[in-house]
Every structure is written in C-alpha cells, then in structure tokens.
Design a protein around this motif. Sequence first.
Motif, PDB file in Angstrom:
ATOM      1  N   LEU A   1       4.973   3.284   8.435  1.00 58.26           N
ATOM      2  CA  LEU A   1       4.287   4.218   9.424  1.00 58.26           C
ATOM      3  C   LEU A   1       3.070   3.662   9.951  1.00 58.26           C
ATOM      4  CD1 LEU A   1       5.014   7.550   7.852  1.00 58.26           C
ATOM      5  CD2 LEU A   1       5.894   7.034  10.216  1.00 58.26           C
ATOM      6  N   ASP A   2       2.305   3.359   8.801  1.00 54.98           N
ATOM      7  CA  ASP A   2       0.916   3.034   9.054  1.00 54.98           C
ATOM      8  C   ASP A   2       0.144   1.989   8.197  1.00 54.98           C
ATOM      9  OD1 ASP A   2       1.059   4.649   6.914  1.00 54.98           O
ATOM     10  OD2 ASP A   2       0.164   6.102   7.850  1.00 54.98           O
ATOM     11  N   GLU A   3      -1.101   1.654   8.593  1.00 56.76           N
ATOM     12  CA  GLU A   3      -1.868   0.746   7.658  1.00 56.76           C
ATOM     13  C   GLU A   3      -3.456   1.143   7.877  1.00 56.76           C
ATOM     14  OE1 GLU A   3      -2.761  -0.783   5.038  1.00 56.76           O
ATOM     15  OE2 GLU A   3      -1.388  -2.230   5.006  1.00 56.76           O
ATOM     16  N   TYR A   4      -4.184   1.081   6.996  1.00 56.02           N
ATOM     17  CA  TYR A   4      -5.682   1.034   7.145  1.00 56.02           C
ATOM     18  C   TYR A   4      -6.259  -0.173   8.063  1.00 56.02           C
ATOM     19  CZ  TYR A   4      -5.869   4.671   3.511  1.00 56.02           C
ATOM     20  OH  TYR A   4      -5.850   5.912   2.941  1.00 56.02           O
ATOM     21  N   VAL A   5      -6.948   0.164   8.917  1.00 56.09           N
ATOM     22  CA  VAL A   5      -7.696  -0.943   9.844  1.00 56.09           C
ATOM     23  C   VAL A   5      -8.706  -1.522   9.027  1.00 56.09           C
ATOM     24  CG1 VAL A   5      -9.389  -1.310  11.711  1.00 56.09           C
ATOM     25  CG2 VAL A   5      -7.431   0.079  11.923  1.00 56.09           C
ATOM     26  N   GLY A   6      -8.714  -2.828   9.028  1.00 61.71           N
ATOM     27  CA  GLY A   6      -9.904  -3.617   7.903  1.00 61.71           C
ATOM     28  C   GLY A   6      -9.299  -4.054   6.665  1.00 61.71           C
TER      29      GLY A   6
END
Length: 261
Positions: free
Chosen positions: A66-71
Amino acid sequence: MEVLIRDNPDAGCILGAKIIARVVREKPDAVLGLATGRTPLRLYQELIRLHREEGLDFSKVTTFNLDEYVGLPPDHVQSYRYFMDENLFRHINIDRRRTHVPNGIAADLHEECRDYERRIADAGGIDIQLLGLGRNGHIGFNEPTGSLRSRTWIKILSEQTLRDNSEVFGSLEAMPKHAITMGIGTILDARRCLLLAFGPAKVRAVEHMVEGPLSAICPGSALQLHPRATVVLDENSAAGLRYADHYRWIDRHKLDWQRHQ
Ligand code: GLP
C-alpha cells in the motif's frame, strides 16, 4: 460489506490468512495487495506456516504494498520494504522481483507514483487487497479529508498518525512526515478488499467505517462502495457496532459456498 467478528485478533488473523491462501490456491499467479503495521503480523506468520507446512506456493504470486515513508531507503529498519522482507517475503518462496513497495527515495516522487499505478495495471490489477485501519479511519496512508477517488500519491501524515507510529521511531521528530500511498481510488479498484481491525483503540474508526456515513473524514468508509469488501474484527474493535448481532446472524446462516472455512 461482509463483517466477520471473531473472539480475538489471533482468530481474526488466521481467518484472514485462510482467505488469502484460498485466493492463491485458486489462482497461483494472483496479485496480492499487502499492508504493514502491527495488525497483519500474525496473518503473515500464518501464511508462512501454510507455506512451510501445507506447501502454499507463492512462486508465481505478485505483490503490491500500500505505502512507504518518503525519505526512507529500502534497507532502513523502519521502511515498509524492510518490514515486508523481514516479516513475510524472506520466509516464503516468492520471487523478490515480483514484490513491489513504493520507492520512498525516488528522485522523482511524482513519477514514482504514476509508475506504481502503471505497474499495478500491467500486472492485471489486484485480486485481493489486505488493509489495516488507522485510529483516525485511514487506510493505507490516506488521511481524513483526502479525496475518495485519489490515486497513488504523496500524502502528508496527520499528527494522530505520527503519534500512533512514533513509538518505533523513538520520537515524533525522527519520523518522516510524508508517505507515498495507493489512493482510495486505487484501493477500490482491487477485485476484493480484506480489512482487519482489532482492539479497543479502533472502536470509533470501525463504527464509522462500517455503519457511519460514507465520508472523507473516515477514509475506511469508502469500502462501503466496494462490491466485495470483507472486514474482520475482534470483540473489542466491534464493541461500538449497533448491528453486531445482525452481522453474527448473517455469519451463522451463510450457505456453504459463502463460508471462508
Ligand atoms: C499505518 C499504515 C496502515 C495501517 C495503519 C494501522 O500507519 N500506513 O497501512 O493499517 O497505520 O496500523 P496498526 O496495524 O499498527 O494499528
């Protein structure tokens, strides 16, 4: 929405794993949408057990998270890519090249979002999307008031989400404030959705998602629009539902082909 209430999170996760395992058995090259967070951990353990003890075969399966943290680079211990490798992928016979997690350090994040949508489409779409639920009703990292038709994009995390997830980062300041996430429109395109929510902290979000008005203030409520959404709860997270007895009644009177067992 199919609402299944189980005695405890353990039973809910075993049921969730059974639902996913059936999809994989019926379609060995299934495309699975996967989630992170504390909630699905036990479900992943059960999938690993089914692989080891009952030969559940992931060799042709494709996954999209679904998702991933930016950076955060993929090898960062708090990245969702790392989470998936550690908690599922390295324990099953999946081809790592078929596992997709958004790249939070892409040079062009907007292009990464568009490319993620393209990759999902090229794989033929998602057969079943696993979801957790934020305390504020978010799904993926789609925070309250985001568009109910959004596609994969960069979202600003809410203070509540930062507080809820900051424990593993040590402090709120150390946390990324942005994430790449499938949009709600992307999630609703999956052929099936399977959301798990357990524990007293999720009571209000569950109430709104299942019985409240369809509203961007509770992104999970968008699942009311999905033709094939299953919500697995435990007694604690279901405690606020007005129609809990009705869901239990339906569950008890299912026809054989409607049962997940
Ligand atoms: C996180 C994730 C969601 C997850 C939710 C609940 O921030 N982005 O995908 O479902 O919050 O997390 P947990 O399962 O740890 O309660």
